[in-house]
Design a protein around this motif. Structure first.
Motif, PDB file in Angstrom:
ATOM      1  N   ASP A   1      38.774  23.964   6.432  1.00  0.00           N
ATOM      2  CA  ASP A   1      39.077  25.265   5.848  1.00  0.00           C
ATOM      3  C   ASP A   1      39.785  26.150   6.873  1.00  0.00           C
ATOM      4  OD1 ASP A   1      37.834  24.606   3.428  1.00  0.00           O
ATOM      5  OD2 ASP A   1      35.860  25.195   4.194  1.00  0.00           O
ATOM      6  N   PHE A   2      40.987  26.561   6.538  1.00  0.00           N
ATOM      7  CA  PHE A   2      41.789  27.410   7.424  1.00  0.00           C
ATOM      8  C   PHE A   2      41.776  28.863   6.928  1.00  0.00           C
ATOM      9  CE2 PHE A   2      43.279  23.413   8.860  1.00  0.00           C
ATOM     10  CZ  PHE A   2      43.959  23.590  10.065  1.00  0.00           C
ATOM     11  N   LYS A   3      41.799  29.771   7.866  1.00  0.00           N
ATOM     12  CA  LYS A   3      41.969  31.190   7.566  1.00  0.00           C
ATOM     13  C   LYS A   3      43.383  31.580   7.993  1.00  0.00           C
ATOM     14  CE  LYS A   3      37.729  32.061   6.187  1.00  0.00           C
ATOM     15  NZ  LYS A   3      37.423  32.481   4.780  1.00  0.00           N
ATOM     16  N   TYR A   4      44.113  32.221   7.084  1.00  0.00           N
ATOM     17  CA  TYR A   4      45.504  32.592   7.343  1.00  0.00           C
ATOM     18  C   TYR A   4      45.702  34.105   7.285  1.00  0.00           C
ATOM     19  CZ  TYR A   4      47.907  28.039   7.142  1.00  0.00           C
ATOM     20  OH  TYR A   4      48.372  26.775   7.403  1.00  0.00           O
ATOM     21  N   ALA A   5      46.603  34.578   8.116  1.00  0.00           N
ATOM     22  CA  ALA A   5      47.042  35.972   8.051  1.00  0.00           C
ATOM     23  C   ALA A   5      48.535  35.998   8.355  1.00  0.00           C
ATOM     24  CB  ALA A   5      46.294  36.837   9.052  1.00  0.00           C
ATOM     25  N   THR A   6      49.300  36.562   7.438  1.00  0.00           N
ATOM     26  CA  THR A   6      50.748  36.698   7.631  1.00  0.00           C
ATOM     27  C   THR A   6      51.103  38.179   7.606  1.00  0.00           C
ATOM     28  OG1 THR A   6      51.298  34.551   6.651  1.00  0.00           O
ATOM     29  CG2 THR A   6      53.030  36.223   6.662  1.00  0.00           C
ATOM     30  N   ILE A   7      51.879  38.604   8.581  1.00  0.00           N
ATOM     31  CA  ILE A   7      52.368  39.982   8.637  1.00  0.00           C
ATOM     32  C   ILE A   7      53.881  39.944   8.468  1.00  0.00           C
ATOM     33  CG2 ILE A   7      52.518  42.126   9.952  1.00  0.00           C
ATOM     34  CD1 ILE A   7      49.644  41.356   9.351  1.00  0.00           C
ATOM     35  N   VAL A   8      54.369  40.621   7.446  1.00  0.00           N
ATOM     36  CA  VAL A   8      55.814  40.742   7.246  1.00  0.00           C
ATOM     37  C   VAL A   8      56.166  42.197   7.526  1.00  0.00           C
ATOM     38  CG1 VAL A   8      57.758  40.480   5.664  1.00  0.00           C
ATOM     39  CG2 VAL A   8      55.786  38.945   5.474  1.00  0.00           C
ATOM     40  N   ALA A   9      57.066  42.410   8.464  1.00  0.00           N
ATOM     41  CA  ALA A   9      57.429  43.775   8.847  1.00  0.00           C
ATOM     42  C   ALA A   9      58.945  43.935   8.884  1.00  0.00           C
ATOM     43  CB  ALA A   9      56.838  44.120  10.205  1.00  0.00           C
ATOM     44  N   ARG A  10      59.367  45.174   8.660  1.00  0.00           N
ATOM     45  CA  ARG A  10      60.798  45.491   8.782  1.00  0.00           C
ATOM     46  C   ARG A  10      60.972  46.653   9.750  1.00  0.00           C
ATOM     47  NH1 ARG A  10      64.415  49.218   7.127  1.00  0.00           N
ATOM     48  NH2 ARG A  10      62.904  50.325   5.834  1.00  0.00           N
ATOM     49  N   THR A  11      61.830  46.446  10.718  1.00  0.00           N
ATOM     50  CA  THR A  11      62.212  47.524  11.613  1.00  0.00           C
ATOM     51  C   THR A  11      63.726  47.667  11.503  1.00  0.00           C
ATOM     52  OG1 THR A  11      62.293  48.289  13.918  1.00  0.00           O
ATOM     53  CG2 THR A  11      62.250  45.903  13.591  1.00  0.00           C
ATOM     54  N   GLU A  12      64.166  48.740  10.837  1.00  0.00           N
ATOM     55  CA  GLU A  12      65.590  48.971  10.573  1.00  0.00           C
ATOM     56  C   GLU A  12      66.219  47.758   9.871  1.00  0.00           C
ATOM     57  OE1 GLU A  12      67.173  51.724  10.806  1.00  0.00           O
ATOM     58  OE2 GLU A  12      65.771  52.939  11.951  1.00  0.00           O
ATOM     59  N   ASN A  13      67.143  47.066  10.539  1.00  0.00           N
ATOM     60  CA  ASN A  13      67.867  45.961   9.904  1.00  0.00           C
ATOM     61  C   ASN A  13      67.344  44.579  10.304  1.00  0.00           C
ATOM     62  OD1 ASN A  13      69.065  46.792  12.472  1.00  0.00           O
ATOM     63  ND2 ASN A  13      70.536  45.153  12.177  1.00  0.00           N
ATOM     64  N   VAL A  14      66.111  44.538  10.812  1.00  0.00           N
ATOM     65  CA  VAL A  14      65.504  43.269  11.224  1.00  0.00           C
ATOM     66  C   VAL A  14      64.174  43.057  10.503  1.00  0.00           C
ATOM     67  CG1 VAL A  14      64.527  41.959  13.158  1.00  0.00           C
ATOM     68  CG2 VAL A  14      66.611  43.317  13.487  1.00  0.00           C
ATOM     69  N   VAL A  15      63.977  41.828  10.015  1.00  0.00           N
ATOM     70  CA  VAL A  15      62.714  41.461   9.362  1.00  0.00           C
ATOM     71  C   VAL A  15      61.950  40.526  10.293  1.00  0.00           C
ATOM     72  CG1 VAL A  15      61.634  40.284   7.408  1.00  0.00           C
ATOM     73  CG2 VAL A  15      63.663  41.703   7.045  1.00  0.00           C
ATOM     74  N   VAL A  16      60.674  40.834  10.523  1.00  0.00           N
ATOM     75  CA  VAL A  16      59.824  40.016  11.385  1.00  0.00           C
ATOM     76  C   VAL A  16      58.701  39.430  10.533  1.00  0.00           C
ATOM     77  CG1 VAL A  16      58.323  39.981  13.416  1.00  0.00           C
ATOM     78  CG2 VAL A  16      60.303  41.524  13.349  1.00  0.00           C
ATOM     79  N   THR A  17      58.557  38.107  10.586  1.00  0.00           N
ATOM     80  CA  THR A  17      57.488  37.445   9.840  1.00  0.00           C
ATOM     81  C   THR A  17      56.608  36.686  10.822  1.00  0.00           C
ATOM     82  OG1 THR A  17      58.958  37.161   7.931  1.00  0.00           O
ATOM     83  CG2 THR A  17      56.954  35.833   7.973  1.00  0.00           C
ATOM     84  N   LEU A  18      55.338  37.051  10.862  1.00  0.00           N
ATOM     85  CA  LEU A  18      54.408  36.423  11.810  1.00  0.00           C
ATOM     86  C   LEU A  18      53.212  35.847  11.064  1.00  0.00           C
ATOM     87  CD1 LEU A  18      53.351  37.516  15.290  1.00  0.00           C
ATOM     88  CD2 LEU A  18      51.530  37.185  13.594  1.00  0.00           C
TER      89      LEU A  18
END
Length: 271
Positions: free
Chosen positions: A186-203
């Motif tokens: 059993d895995f626990k997942y957390a994804t953060i999707v963020a936008r700073t101006e014209n860049v998208v960060v997915t972690l």
């Protein structure tokens, strides 16, 4: 005298004819000219005025991406991924790192008879330039941001999916948490999707306990993901601004500018 009267009348009548013809001729010429002037005036009034200058889109703020494997502090990586295989991270495949870049870390902390703890951490960056036809870089990034949130929310096999906004990370950020069973664990997942101006960060950060080890708590996984995401977003601002150099020229391989528009830097990663 009586005979001369009719003759005088005929002479005056003949003399009057040329005058009338001349007047008629002048009247006709004047009318034609007026018509032409009127027509010309009408044409010029309906002709479009000088071309209005096209409105330009706002320039993109960020013109480069950070080194993805250095976007998160090594101290943070070590704390989130104990016994990581490569402290320097593994760079994701990308056709153009100026627009798409990513890095991942994973490790298995073997505690012997107490079992093992596995952790995976990855981060991906996608940058968008401003385009006269497609819109500003920030607008394009916002569109991609929504797509990445939807993609994380619809992860195959995900259970107990939860989504909420995250304050304090970029212009906007969303957290998506869920459970996933794979390799019989059993895995626990957390994804953060963020936008700073014209860049998208997915972690994405996930973990599981092996060989009888306890499954990590969802709260711990989420806290770790948020900490790493803040650092990754901050690294974008530290890399470049629009003042340093102009947008990339048209014909570049930025997202939406080639046949690989949907390609993500982290497409070939495994977790």
């Amino acid at each position: 005298m009586h005979r001369s009267a009719p003759r005088l009348t005929r002479i005056l009548a003949c003399a009057a004819v040329p005058v009338m013809l001349v007047v008629a001729g002048c009247s006709s010429d004047s009318g034609d000219k007026d018509k032409k002037d009127s027509s010309g005036s009408s044409s010029s009034s309906t002709a479009p005025s000088a071309k209005k200058s096209e409105s330009t889109v706002e320039p993109a703020k960020f013109t480069a991406l950070p080194n993805p494997c250095k976007s998160i502090a090594s101290k943070t990586v070590t704390s989130l991924v104990p016994k990581t295989k490569s402290k320097g991270g593994t760079t994701a495949n990308s056709s153009d790192t100026a627009y798409r870049a990513g890095c991942s870390w994973n490790g298995l902390d073997d505690k012997g008879v107490k079992g093992s703890q596995y952790r995976w951490l990855d981060v991906g960056f996608t940058r968008f330039d401003s385009d006269q036809a497609l819109g500003s870089g920030a607008t394009r990034a916002q569109q991609d941001y929504m797509k990445q949130v939807a993609k994380a929310r619809e992860a195959e096999g995900a259970k107990k999916v939860a989504e909420a906004s995250v304050p304090g990370i970029g212009e906007q950020a969303t957290k998506i948490t869920y459970d996933l069973t794979k390799t019989s664990e059993d895995f626990k997942y957390a994804t953060i999707v963020a936008r700073t101006e014209n860049v998208v960060v997915t972690l994405t950060y996930n973990g599981a306990g092996y060989a009888g080890a306890k499954t990590p708590s969802a709260d711990d996984i989420l806290k770790g993901a948020e900490k790493a995401a803040k650092e990754a977003v901050a690294s974008v601002a530290a890399t470049t601004t629009a003042d340093s150099k102009p947008d990339a020229p048209s014909g570049s391989t930025e997202p939406g500018g080639s046949s690989k528009a949907g390609e993500k830097a982290t497409d070939k990663k495994t977790s």
